[in-house]
Design a protein around this motif. Sequence first.
Motif, PDB file in Angstrom:
ATOM      1  N   PRO A 276       0.814  -1.323  -0.118  1.00  0.00           N
ATOM      2  CA  PRO A 276      -0.090   0.097  -0.236  1.00  0.00           C
ATOM      3  C   PRO A 276       0.839   1.399  -0.085  1.00  0.00           C
ATOM      4  O   PRO A 276       1.817   1.389   0.933  1.00  0.00           O
ATOM      5  CB  PRO A 276      -0.822  -0.145   1.267  1.00  0.00           C
ATOM      6  N   THR A 277       0.797   2.304  -1.007  1.00  0.00           N
ATOM      7  CA  THR A 277       1.431   3.298  -0.916  1.00  0.00           C
ATOM      8  C   THR A 277       0.536   4.610  -0.710  1.00  0.00           C
ATOM      9  O   THR A 277      -0.729   4.401  -1.229  1.00  0.00           O
ATOM     10  CB  THR A 277       2.156   3.412  -2.301  1.00  0.00           C
ATOM     11  N   THR A 278       0.796   5.765  -0.411  1.00  0.00           N
ATOM     12  CA  THR A 278       0.208   6.871  -0.370  1.00  0.00           C
ATOM     13  C   THR A 278       0.600   7.943  -1.500  1.00  0.00           C
ATOM     14  O   THR A 278       1.769   7.396  -2.119  1.00  0.00           O
ATOM     15  CB  THR A 278       0.394   7.596   0.833  1.00  0.00           C
TER      16      THR A 278
ATOM     17  N   GLN B 288       2.158  10.472  -1.361  1.00  0.00           N
ATOM     18  CA  GLN B 288       3.685  10.937  -1.174  1.00  0.00           C
ATOM     19  C   GLN B 288       4.752   9.842  -1.349  1.00  0.00           C
ATOM     20  O   GLN B 288       5.919  10.072  -1.710  1.00  0.00           O
ATOM     21  CB  GLN B 288       3.765  11.530   0.178  1.00  0.00           C
ATOM     22  N   THR B 289       4.358   8.579  -1.002  1.00  0.00           N
ATOM     23  CA  THR B 289       5.410   7.790  -0.981  1.00  0.00           C
ATOM     24  C   THR B 289       5.520   6.634  -2.282  1.00  0.00           C
ATOM     25  O   THR B 289       6.400   5.862  -2.269  1.00  0.00           O
ATOM     26  CB  THR B 289       5.261   6.511   0.171  1.00  0.00           C
TER      27      THR B 289
ATOM     28  N   THR C 276       8.705   7.155  -4.592  1.00  0.00           N
ATOM     29  CA  THR C 276      10.017   6.763  -4.130  1.00  0.00           C
ATOM     30  C   THR C 276       9.997   5.221  -3.865  1.00  0.00           C
ATOM     31  O   THR C 276      11.021   4.575  -3.981  1.00  0.00           O
ATOM     32  CB  THR C 276      10.227   7.336  -2.552  1.00  0.00           C
ATOM     33  N   ALA C 277       8.873   4.681  -3.507  1.00  0.00           N
ATOM     34  CA  ALA C 277       8.636   3.255  -3.453  1.00  0.00           C
ATOM     35  C   ALA C 277       9.203   2.371  -4.824  1.00  0.00           C
ATOM     36  O   ALA C 277       9.915   1.362  -4.688  1.00  0.00           O
ATOM     37  CB  ALA C 277       7.523   3.007  -3.040  1.00  0.00           C
TER      38      ALA C 277
END
Lengths: 339, 438
Positions: A81-83, A85-86, A89-90
């Motif tokens: 799960p990514t937001t 913002q992330t 970068t992930a």
Amino acid sequence: MNKSVFLGTLAVAGLAAGIASAQSTLEQVQSRGALNCGVTTGLTGFAAPDASGEWQGFDVAVCRAVAAAVLGDASAVEFVPTTGQTRFTALSSGEIDMLARNTTWTFSRDTDLAFEFVGVNYYDGQGFMAPRELGVSSALELDGATVCIQTGTTTELNLADFFASNNMSYEPVPIETNAEAQQQYLAGACDVYTTDASGLAATRATFEDPSAHVILPEIISKEPLGPLVRHGDNEWGDIVRWTLNGLIAAEEYGITSANVGELAAGTENPEVNRILGTEGDLGAMIGLDADWMQRAIAAVGNYGEIFEGNIGESTPIGLARGLNAQWTDGGLLYAPPFR
Amino acid sequence: MSEVHAQTVAYVRDTMLPEESPPITEAGAVKWLRDNLFSSWLNALLTIASLFIIYWVLSHILGWIVYGIWDADSLTECRAIRDSLYGEGANVACWAVLGDRWEQLLFGFYPPQVYWRPVAALLVFFLAVAPVMFQRAPKQLLYLTAAAPFLCYWLLWGGSIWGPVLVAAGFGIGYAVLKFATPVIGNLGGMIATVLVPLIYWVVLVGPLAGALDNILPIGIRSIASNQFGGFMLALVIGISGIVMSLPLGILLALGRQSDLFIINKFSVIFIEVIRGVPLIVWLFTASLLLNYFLPPGTSFDLMLRVIIMVTLFASAYMAEVIRGGLAALPRGQYEGADSLGLDYWQSMRLIILPQALKISIPGIVNTFIGLFKDTTLVVFIGLLDPIGLSNSIRATTDWNGIYWELFIFIGLCFFVCCFAMSRYSQFLERKLATDRR
């Protein structure tokens, strides 16, 4: 001494990075036995865990199709799960192999952030929703309205552009999440709510009385949403791209999860045969076996099935195909030939 | 005399009256009401106004809570049931979402077959802290306290038992070095060896040794990856690890900041000021995003571990300042008294200074604990599915899209129970330790 230890660690890390990156993404995924796929932490119809913790949704199906094609197992996916913002970068740090998180394909993301959008799985656009009793039938009548808007997104910029170019004024009501927006909008804190049209439809479907709200006809932005991978490993990008294309083409040629086994025995149509690997050696060209697309379609169905199952008119979200119909039906879906 | 009386007064009572209860307005509930609520006309007015406000709030909320619907599979079904029970559009809660998803809110994606493991880990934790928290608990439990961190880790993450056992053995090695090497190589050398030998053992030996032992004698339970953790369990794991580790770290930092040794002093000051001066959310982003660029791709340095480390460091900086407050509150005479008894630094700290300083700091320490526990919800911003993150995911399913307050109320209640328990315990501890100043 501390400094030299730190530098030494960095050097070792760099060396290890060099060694690790010598392995292609495909090899990494195969040796790991699982695909790391970035999704949202939750967006209605596109990705959400169900009661037993299984991820479901339109974007999730793309991850599963790729896993089925590459690993032969649609459940061999680690969903990360990514937001907002992330997510990037992930992907760029290698934490995930691909991102399928309703991400808009834009110039700067494709070039400056060094990503590769492999296609579009949903053509979205920003729209407006207003209570029917407000009596507006067009977004051009919204001069002076208060607008609920999620902050820090492209929707905010699109909204400003739209009102400025039409010489109208508005008062923004900034909100953080879609759930909060629903509350604010229903409580009358704003006259209209704006977000992607698919989100508006999903939101309206949850209202007590959906017919009391109208989605205005204007779509004020282009939001082509699609899966993306890192720059630097084109072979991996090809695999994801052609898996997506395969799902779209499968709908065009009438291959479904139900009849894929039957069609795989061989058909009159050479294009179908090439997709399913009974003719030619397309699978080998991308480093997979001949049955890769068979497995993907058998696991998740073709594009049309995925659409209907997750966000289509038979679901509570009830999205029409619209732009997301096949080019033969007047939509924008146009898979290049499998040849 | 009696004659005079007989002429002036018609009647004289010559027996005592039985005791009577005071008039109704001067006793019991009525007196209390008159004293506290209606002592003047202004107070009476204010009381009535307050009562009306309380009634108004409750009348809106209570019905919504009490008539809530518990048995449904989706929000749509909830609304259908409500319409048939209370009529169209009645405003009632849909608690069914909790019935459907409470396991997910508590355990995240942890496999349901092994829910007993986090529960057991929590029980082990409670048993392990009992001898530390309550004097009446049997002292034998202290052995469990020593084993608890490894046992809890093993229960939660599973896998081979040899990893945690061998890591625990490292502490035994450290103790042995302290015991037997110190007389040979002196105090400072012994101290350094006590730290270095186990560290080398952990880094170099534990991995291969655990593998070898596992080959010979495979004892283990199903391994659960960190990304399966979620919900309230995630908050508890991060919160409890942070709390347990930040207290000793904070004490060391507080002592370091008071130390006369230049490097230790400056290191503590810089550490505390830097960590405390930057918002926790920034440290979490550092943990989740920035570290990825430094680590070689493919190394999966567990995100949860990174978060636990960051939260611990952050809380320990606060803890250090709270404890430094306690240290500063002690009169100079206590330090001098310790010196005059001929105690060395650690003895005087352990026996005289810290017991008093920690006692003074209890409210501050518990305050930091509670703050830390609630701050775990910030991990939602780096994509970990804690209760708040899960509430978002639950709303994203077509079944429960549109649910709002029910989830927040449940999450709030869970946090309240934990924080309130901590607060009550700190008050109990303060009363128990109130040996002076009263």
